[in-house]
Enzyme design. Sequence first.
Site, short mmCIF file in Angstrom:
data_model
loop_
_atom_site.label_atom_id
_atom_site.label_comp_id
_atom_site.label_asym_id
_atom_site.label_seq_id
_atom_site.Cartn_x
_atom_site.Cartn_y
_atom_site.Cartn_z
N GLY A 1 100.15 -40.06 21.34
CA GLY A 1 98.80 -39.68 20.93
C GLY A 1 98.17 -40.74 20.06
N GLY B 1 104.67 -42.85 17.38
CA GLY B 1 105.16 -41.77 16.52
C GLY B 1 106.64 -41.60 16.77
CB THR C 1 102.03 -39.49 13.79
OG1 THR C 1 101.64 -38.12 13.78
CG2 THR C 1 103.06 -39.67 12.69
CB ILE C 2 96.82 -37.66 12.64
CG1 ILE C 2 97.17 -36.54 13.62
CG2 ILE C 2 95.94 -38.69 13.29
CD1 ILE C 2 96.00 -35.61 13.91
CG ASP C 3 101.11 -34.34 13.41
OD1 ASP C 3 99.88 -34.23 13.36
OD2 ASP C 3 101.81 -33.86 14.31
NE ARG D 1 80.67 -14.11 9.68
CZ ARG D 1 79.70 -14.65 10.40
NH1 ARG D 1 79.49 -15.94 10.38
NH2 ARG D 1 78.94 -13.89 11.16
CG HIS E 1 92.50 -33.71 20.62
ND1 HIS E 1 92.69 -32.41 21.04
CD2 HIS E 1 93.63 -34.38 20.91
CE1 HIS E 1 93.88 -32.32 21.61
NE2 HIS E 1 94.48 -33.49 21.54
CD GLN F 1 92.90 -31.74 12.79
OE1 GLN F 1 93.66 -31.50 11.87
NE2 GLN F 1 92.95 -31.09 13.94
O1 F6P Z 1 101.43 -35.84 17.14
C1 F6P Z 1 100.15 -35.71 16.70
C2 F6P Z 1 99.46 -34.54 17.29
O2 F6P Z 1 98.22 -34.64 16.71
C3 F6P Z 1 100.08 -33.16 17.07
O3 F6P Z 1 99.79 -32.56 15.86
C4 F6P Z 1 99.51 -32.38 18.21
O4 F6P Z 1 100.29 -31.26 18.51
C5 F6P Z 1 99.53 -33.37 19.29
O5 F6P Z 1 99.30 -34.63 18.70
C6 F6P Z 1 98.54 -33.12 20.41
O6 F6P Z 1 98.54 -34.22 21.26
P1 F6P Z 1 97.95 -34.26 22.73
O7 F6P Z 1 96.81 -33.33 22.82
O8 F6P Z 1 97.57 -35.68 22.90
O9 F6P Z 1 99.07 -33.85 23.63
#
Ligand code: F6P
Length: 370
Positions: free
Chosen positions: A12, A115, A138-140, A175, A284, A286
């Site tokens: 990703g 990643g 990785t953004i994670d 809310r 996405h 993010q």
């Molecule tokens: O690994 C980063 C990440 O943003 C995860 O948090 C998410 O589950 C995944 O990518 C989604 O990736 P894709 O939509 O490219 O399969």
Amino acid sequence: MIKRIAVLTGGGDAPGLNAVIRGVVKTGISTYNWEVLGVRDGGEGLLSSDFVLLGHHEIRNIASQGGTILGTTNRGNPFAYPIKEDGQVKLVDRSLEAVANLRRAGIDALICIGGDGGLKIAHRLAMMGVKVVGVPKTIDNDLWATDQTFGFDTAIQTATSAIDRLSTTAEAHHRVMVVEVMGRDAGWIALHSGIAGSVNAILIPEIAFRWDVIAQFSQQRSEGGKNFSLIVVAEGARPSGGEVILQEEDETAGIRRLGGIGHRVADYIALQTGLETRVTVLGHVQRGGTPTSYDRVLATRYGVEAAHLVAENKFDYMVALRGTQIVPVPLAEATSRLKLVDPDCEIIRVARDLGICFGDAIPSPLAVRT
Ligand code: F6P
């Protein structure tokens, strides 16, 4: 002696990929006089010998751009490449082809920006004799061995600004606003954006939540005069004794797409309390867009230092941020485990002191929250 190297972006995307590429290309050309190639579309390009020459022209003004000028894919693992046979998908090992293609193109070393999955592949290529250096992406932010991956800072800025916006509309309408953010195994994005956005509850994969606690917490806030609530949920969050919510799973093809927990949480709260709930799934958003200046600088440092590791013949290593320094870490160590949020760490304690609910227990009524 190194004369020609290649750089690859796999898995990703994350904001900052182009800044890494720029750092590699500039250092490779100007400092070491190498020829630098880019591999198009990650593993796919390795298997189809899709290499492109990168010069100063190709990298002009790219550090501020999201995405990757090389393209990327989740589906190009040369060790488990999906092919269709008799209507069925099966995974085949095409790693020998990938190695042969690199040799045929005269590529002396490969810089893999990836990643956890991509860096594991990089390590396996290194075991087959390919001269590999890894860059953590990785953004994670869940890569063990580095204090921070590039892309994370941009992701939390994006999530925080979304929470800020949702906060005003949540308050206006009284809310419960649920925001689902990325983070399949680790809750770093939820934790950081949740604290930055002054939310009331954060659900992360590392702390299993209880349905009754979430509902009771929302109810108590409402009865206590707090007429709105903000809840951030990582996509990998799961209830105690329950499973993560998947959008799509295909074990044979290696696909496991998370998502949906935000809606489950909102629906449960609405049903149990009668409070009005709404859900926003950031998805996405993010991953896209222009990287923050922090990510541009970190990614550039990673790219430049990765090129230096190649020059020093230090292969099967990943560049990592430790404190304020960029250091080499063996890829085997870097990919040996994920960096998860420790439920007892200082930042969790800070959040609990602020009165933030993690879904495992109702926060102490003494904690003052607005
Ligand atoms: O690994 C980063 C990440 O943003 C995860 O948090 C998410 O589950 C995944 O990518 C989604 O990736 P894709 O939509 O490219 O399969």
